[in-house]
Motif scaffolding. Structure first.
Motif, PDB file in Angstrom:
ATOM      1  N   CYS A   1      -3.496   6.361  -2.398  1.00  0.00           N
ATOM      2  CA  CYS A   1      -3.216   7.708  -2.725  1.00  0.00           C
ATOM      3  C   CYS A   1      -3.246   8.512  -1.524  1.00  0.00           C
ATOM      4  CB  CYS A   1      -4.065   8.298  -3.853  1.00  0.00           C
ATOM      5  SG  CYS A   1      -4.486   7.401  -5.153  1.00  0.00           S
ATOM      6  N   ASP A   2      -2.133   8.494  -0.633  1.00  0.00           N
ATOM      7  CA  ASP A   2      -2.279   8.915   0.631  1.00  0.00           C
ATOM      8  C   ASP A   2      -1.213  10.354   0.516  1.00  0.00           C
ATOM      9  OD1 ASP A   2      -2.661   7.824   3.660  1.00  0.00           O
ATOM     10  OD2 ASP A   2      -1.165   9.303   3.590  1.00  0.00           O
ATOM     11  N   CYS A   3      -1.718  11.075   1.492  1.00  0.00           N
ATOM     12  CA  CYS A   3      -0.753  12.436   1.321  1.00  0.00           C
ATOM     13  C   CYS A   3       0.747  12.369   1.619  1.00  0.00           C
ATOM     14  CB  CYS A   3      -1.205  13.263   2.659  1.00  0.00           C
ATOM     15  SG  CYS A   3      -2.785  14.009   2.308  1.00  0.00           S
ATOM     16  N   ASN A   4       1.235  11.245   2.376  1.00  0.00           N
ATOM     17  CA  ASN A   4       2.642  10.815   2.337  1.00  0.00           C
ATOM     18  C   ASN A   4       3.095  10.108   0.903  1.00  0.00           C
ATOM     19  OD1 ASN A   4       1.824   8.239   2.633  1.00  0.00           O
ATOM     20  ND2 ASN A   4       2.226   8.148   4.951  1.00  0.00           N
ATOM     21  N   MET A   5       2.455  10.028  -0.035  1.00  0.00           N
ATOM     22  CA  MET A   5       2.607   9.512  -1.267  1.00  0.00           C
ATOM     23  C   MET A   5       3.072  10.537  -2.233  1.00  0.00           C
ATOM     24  SD  MET A   5       2.935   6.103  -0.633  1.00  0.00           S
ATOM     25  CE  MET A   5       2.557   4.900  -1.781  1.00  0.00           C
TER      26      MET A   5
ATOM     27  N   LYS B   1       0.800  -1.192   0.039  1.00  0.00           N
ATOM     28  CA  LYS B   1      -0.052   0.210  -0.005  1.00  0.00           C
ATOM     29  C   LYS B   1       0.880   1.384   0.026  1.00  0.00           C
ATOM     30  CE  LYS B   1      -4.175  -1.479   2.123  1.00  0.00           C
ATOM     31  NZ  LYS B   1      -5.044  -1.632   3.190  1.00  0.00           N
ATOM     32  N   TYR B   2       2.016   1.350   0.627  1.00  0.00           N
ATOM     33  CA  TYR B   2       2.869   2.260   0.915  1.00  0.00           C
ATOM     34  C   TYR B   2       4.411   1.858   0.510  1.00  0.00           C
ATOM     35  CZ  TYR B   2      -0.918   3.974   3.507  1.00  0.00           C
ATOM     36  OH  TYR B   2      -2.070   4.347   4.100  1.00  0.00           O
ATOM     37  N   LEU B   3       4.908   3.040  -0.278  1.00  0.00           N
ATOM     38  CA  LEU B   3       6.324   2.602  -0.438  1.00  0.00           C
ATOM     39  C   LEU B   3       7.009   3.879   0.551  1.00  0.00           C
ATOM     40  CD1 LEU B   3       6.198   2.315  -4.617  1.00  0.00           C
ATOM     41  CD2 LEU B   3       6.333   0.398  -2.621  1.00  0.00           C
ATOM     42  N   PRO B   4       8.274   3.507   1.075  1.00  0.00           N
ATOM     43  CA  PRO B   4       9.004   4.361   1.793  1.00  0.00           C
ATOM     44  C   PRO B   4       9.950   5.130   0.587  1.00  0.00           C
ATOM     45  CG  PRO B   4      10.139   2.256   1.831  1.00  0.00           C
ATOM     46  CD  PRO B   4       8.751   1.811   1.111  1.00  0.00           C
ATOM     47  N   LYS B   5      10.146   6.225   1.284  1.00  0.00           N
ATOM     48  CA  LYS B   5      10.792   7.459   0.385  1.00  0.00           C
ATOM     49  C   LYS B   5      11.989   6.848  -0.295  1.00  0.00           C
ATOM     50  CE  LYS B   5      11.064  12.141  -0.402  1.00  0.00           C
ATOM     51  NZ  LYS B   5      11.106  13.444   0.184  1.00  0.00           N
TER      52      LYS B   5
HETATM   53  C1  LIG Z   1       1.784   7.069   5.136  1.00  0.00           C
HETATM   54  O1  LIG Z   1       0.500   6.972   6.053  1.00  0.00           O
HETATM   55  C2  LIG Z   1       0.033   5.911   6.288  1.00  0.00           C
HETATM   56  C3  LIG Z   1      -1.315   6.469   7.294  1.00  0.00           C
HETATM   57  O2  LIG Z   1      -1.919   7.314   6.473  1.00  0.00           O
HETATM   58  C4  LIG Z   1       0.749   5.061   7.279  1.00  0.00           C
HETATM   59  O3  LIG Z   1       0.156   3.757   7.471  1.00  0.00           O
HETATM   60  C5  LIG Z   1       2.045   4.846   6.269  1.00  0.00           C
HETATM   61  O4  LIG Z   1       2.853   3.861   7.186  1.00  0.00           O
HETATM   62  C6  LIG Z   1       2.619   6.061   5.757  1.00  0.00           C
HETATM   63  N1  LIG Z   1       3.853   5.494   5.091  1.00  0.00           N
HETATM   64  C7  LIG Z   1       4.812   6.074   4.741  1.00  0.00           C
HETATM   65  C8  LIG Z   1       5.801   5.681   4.106  1.00  0.00           C
HETATM   66  O5  LIG Z   1       5.295   6.932   5.582  1.00  0.00           O
END
Ligand SMILES: *[C@@H]1O[C@H](CO)[C@@H](O)[C@H](O)[C@H]1NC(C)=O
Ligand SMILES: *[C@@H]1O[C@H](CO)[C@@H](O)[C@H](O)[C@H]1NC(C)=O
Ligand SMILES: *[C@@H]1O[C@H](CO)[C@@H](O)[C@H](O)[C@H]1NC(C)=O
Ligand SMILES: *[C@@H]1O[C@H](CO)[C@@H](O)[C@H](O)[C@H]1NC(C)=O
Ligand SMILES: *[C@@H]1O[C@H](CO)[C@@H](O)[C@H](O)[C@H]1NC(C)=O
Ligand SMILES: *[C@@H]1O[C@H](CO)[C@@H](O)[C@H](O)[C@H]1NC(C)=O
Ligand SMILES: *[C@@H]1O[C@H](CO)[C@@H](O)[C@H](O)[C@H]1NC(C)=O
Ligand SMILES: *[C@@H]1O[C@H](CO)[C@@H](O)[C@H](O)[C@H]1NC(C)=O
Ligand SMILES: *[C@@H]1O[C@H](CO)[C@@H](O)[C@H](O)[C@H]1NC(C)=O
Ligand SMILES: *[C@@H]1O[C@H](CO)[C@@H](O)[C@H](O)[C@H]1NC(C)=O
Ligand SMILES: *[C@@H]1O[C@H](CO)[C@@H](O)[C@H](O)[C@H]1NC(C)=O
Length: 670
Positions: A421-425, A398-402
């Motif tokens: 599609c999260d704000c931190n992406m 779901k998320y990729l680290p920077k």
């Molecule tokens: C981005 O935010 C989500 C929660 O909104 C969190 O679960 C996830 O670990 C975060 N990803 C990174 C790469 O920081």
């Protein structure tokens, strides 16, 4: 000169074969006692003391003493073959003063006395074939055997080859075929390898039908008489190593790759046409001619049933763990010195990419079709310098680290993941967009409400992230006190950052005064950008980000970008002149900056400019640039200069702060 050597070898080999044929005729007068079922021989068998040939072959003799021959000292040709001799006494040959041919083949010898050939300086031919010899004593062959031309030791049980032929210092034909030799050694006491072949002796060695299987680099010196790294010395003999069951694996790699570069490969000798026996798929292929360098591989100890293969030609260990039911990456892998890893873990159930102990060595990692949910950013950071390809397709990410941007997007495969599609992406948009045009950029993500977006189009506004910030601001009012305390601490600990922030918010410029800004020179440019224009990503960043931000937003700066602004004329002079007319020189340091001629030119020129305090400033483009900056000459160059990191949160504010205060407002479009 070099080209003639292979022909020389061929010529010499042929000459020596001709010479062998004419040896050891039956010199008269002769005593022929052959084929008589005799069990012993005594003095009275030799009435004529002048005999030259004694033939005792095909008898049942098992014991002989030197006394027997004490009256026949002029014997030149002694034939003891086809008897039952198990032992020879060390002084058996001592009566003979002119012995030149000695046949003891087809007996039952198991060992030889060390001093057997002492003083036999006229010996030309020695036949010890068809016995049971397991070893040859250290001093058996010696330097005084100056006429020795043929030595036959075939059909024995020898296990170790010693460089006897090289010791002899004559042109000799040595037959060691049909033994059990599998290794070489060189502990002959008289032997020194220096100045071997100084007179160009011609030596042939038949080592066919032995027990050699695995090549070892130390064989080379013993067999060829030349130090392995001494490529200047010509080789006068090529041992005949055919008809052994050679294994073509990684142990052969160095020899074959050296041979491919050597002119010996084209010499007409057949001795180089040795063939592989193992592995089966290479059987009967010629080692030096038919097998590709990539095929010289070794299977290393297997882990989790995976194929772990050392491929020296690629300097890689390839690990094939496809569909092995793994749930984690292996904890450790065998890794010979300096090798890199190419890993294929496709089709397992691995749930996380962990910071394994071999992370720094991974050059390519294929984790497609697994159950990945988590990627350890630290693992990616450790892979930074080596990794070239990463396949994460068909997982549950779901998320990729920077940190994944240690690799450019075009080398990374993230399709077929439920990316969110999260704000931190939103950083991913830049990562995707910087890839070259041929790369498919249609990778998508899904919002909580089910909307799908192309990642390359993600912005904070599109995802309504700004609301979050407003809420955060109002909450933060409540903890204003804390912030004030933090500010006080910050001002004390980071005075420079404080100045930058003051400048950003209140336009107060408590500038450190730079001489260059005070004088009246006619300076056209606010800044000259020196960067590696050959690096596609750097070039894109300069053009699309740096130039657009500085020239397109207030206060407008006027930049000199060589690839854009340089006029017609001698390029070096134009660049130097433009630098002189620039109030700032920005050096954008990236991985290959110092390899570019113009960059080297510009960074040197910047160093030697007058009034360069505050005038030259550095931007470190990425982690590799950070590494480079820790080494000379950059470390001393950056000493006392302003160095900005691209990852710095205050990067743009700091950069603006460093640029000249007043600027001529004139913009050229790209
Ligand atoms: C981005 O935010 C989500 C929660 O909104 C969190 O679960 C996830 O670990 C975060 N990803 C990174 C790469 O920081
Ligand atoms: C040697 O012995 C063999 C077998 O006993 C016999 O056949 C042969 O005739 C003998 N030869 C001589 C020369 O006595
Ligand atoms: C030498 O050999 C002959 C023939 O075999 C034999 O008659 C004689 O006795 C032997 N002499 C000695 C001293 O052994
Ligand atoms: C010795 O005799 C055998 C059998 O007669 C013969 O084959 C061999 O060539 C002879 N050896 C020499 C050196 O003449
Ligand atoms: C061989 O001869 C020597 C002396 O002539 C003797 O001492 C020895 O026992 C003999 N060996 C055999 C096996 O007959
Ligand atoms: C020389 O090497 C052979 C075979 O490897 C071994 O048997 C012998 O003991 C060695 N000799 C010395 C003096 O090291
Ligand atoms: C090679 O291997 C085959 C089969 O194992 C064997 O028959 C043959 O003798 C071997 N050759 C040599 C030179 O060791
Ligand atoms: C030949 O070499 C192999 C291993 O290289 C060894 O296992 C085998 O015992 C050797 N054979 C002989 C007859 O020495
Ligand atoms: C030959 O050169 C290689 C690499 O340069 C080195 O590792 C090796 O030790 C050298 N071998 C000898 C015998 O000097
Ligand atoms: C290595 O292992 C693979 C798979 O088990 C096999 O096909 C191959 O022949 C082996 N190679 C060598 C050199 O042993
Ligand atoms: C990863 O492995 C799979 C299966 O072998 C293959 O289809 C895919 O192309 C590999 N990925 C890359 C980037 O080579």
């Amino acid at each position: 000169m070099r080209n003639t050597i292979p022909f020389l070898i061929v010529l010499l080999v042929e000459l020596s074969i001709l010479r062998v044929v004419s040896l050891c005729s039956t010199y008269p007068p002769q005593v022929d006692l052959s084929i008589q079922n005799r069990t012993s021989i005594n003095k009275s068998d030799f009435p004529n003391t002048n005999v030259r040939t004694v033939n005792l072959s095909y008898n049942l003799i098992s014991n002989l003493s030197s006394d027997t021959f004490s009256s026949v000292i002029f014997v030149q040709n002694l034939d003891l073959s086809h008897n039952w001799i198990t032992e020879l006494s060390g002084d058996l040959l001592s009566p003979f003063v002119r012995l030149s041919c000695l046949h003891i083949s087809n007996n039952r010898l198991e060992e030889l006395p060390e001093t057997f050939l002492e003083n036999k300086v006229y010996l030309e031919k020695l036949d010890l074939s068809h016995n049971n010899l397991r070893s040859i004593p250290e001093r058996f062959f010696h330097r005084n055997l100056q006429h020795l031309i043929v030595v036959d030791l075939s059909w024995n049980h020898l296990v170790t080859y010693q460089p006897w032929p090289l010791l002899l210092r004559t042109s000799v034909h040595f037959d060691l075929s049909y033994n059990k030799i599998s290794t070489t050694s060189h502990n002959l006491s008289e032997m020194t390898f220096t100045n071997l072949h100084e007179f160009g002796y011609d030596i042939t060695m038949n080592l066919q039908f032995n027990n050699f299987t695995q090549w070892n680099e130390f064989f080379y010196k013993d067999l060829f008489g030349v130090d392995i790294n001494d490529t200047a010395k010509p080789i006068y003999s090529i041992p005949d190593l055919r008809n052994n069951n050679w294994t073509c694996d990684c142990n052969f790699y160095n020899r074959v790759s050296a041979m491919h570069k050597s002119f010996y490969l084209y010499s007409k000798t057949d001795y180089l046409k040795i063939k592989c026996y193992n592995p089966p798929h290479l059987r009967d292929k010629r080692v030096f001619y038919d097998v590709a360098l990539n095929e010289f591989v070794c299977n290393l100890t297997s882990i989790d049933n995976c194929l772990v293969q050392d491929i020296p030609n690629m300097n890689t260990v390839y690990v094939d763990c496809r569909r092995r039911g793994l749930t984690t990456m292996p904890k450790s892998l065998p890794l010979p010195d300096g090798r890199k890893l190419s890993l294929n873990f496709h089709g397992n159930s691995i749930r996380s990419l962990d910071s394994v102990e071999y992370a720094e060595k991974i050059e390519s990692l294929n984790l497609s079709n697994n159950a990945l949910q988590f990627i350890d950013g630290n693992a990616l950071r450790r892979m930074n310098n080596v990794i070239k390809e990463l396949d994460l397709r068909q997982n549950s990410l779901k998320y990729l680290p920077k940190e994944i941007n240690v690799l450019p997007f075009e080398k990374t495969h993230v399709e077929d993941n439920p990316l969110s599609c999260d704000c931190n992406m939103t950083w991913m948009a830049d990562w995707v967009n910087l890839a070259p045009g041929y790369r498919d950029k249609s990778v998508q993500c899904t919002e909580v409400n089910g909307d799908r977006h192309l990642i390359k189009e993600l912005t904070e506004r599109l995802l309504n992230c700004t609301n979050d910030i407003l809420i955060a601001v109002s909450v933060s009012l409540g903890i204003l006190l804390v912030i004030i305390i933090i500010i006080v601490i910050t001002v004390k600990r980071c005075p420079y950052e404080t100045k930058v922030i003051l400048f950003k918010i209140f336009r107060i410029h408590p500038r450190d005064k730079y001489v260059v800004d005070n004088n009246d020179h006619d300076m056209d440019n606010d800044a000259y950008i020196s960067y590696d224009a050959k690096d596609f990503h750097v070039q894109q960043w300069t053009r699309e980000v740096l130039v657009k931000k500085l020239e397109g937003k207030k206060p407008f700066f006027k930049l000199f970008v060589p690839e854009r602004n340089i006029g017609v004329g001698p390029e070096a002079e134009l660049r130097a002149e433009a630098m002189e007319k620039s109030k700032r020189i920005i050096i954008l340091l990236s991985a290959h900056y110092s390899e570019q001629d113009w960059c080297a030119f510009e960074s040197n020129a910047a160093e030697s400019m007058s009034e360069n305090k505050g005038r030259v400033l550095y931007i470190l483009y990425d982690n590799k640039a950070v590494d480079i900056s820790k080494h000379e000459p950059w470390q001393s160059r950056m000493n006392e200069r302003r160095v900005l990191w691209l990852d710095d949160r205050l990067f743009w504010s700091k950069l603006r702060y460093e640029l000249p205060l007043k600027s001529r407002v004139q913009i050229q479009n790209m």
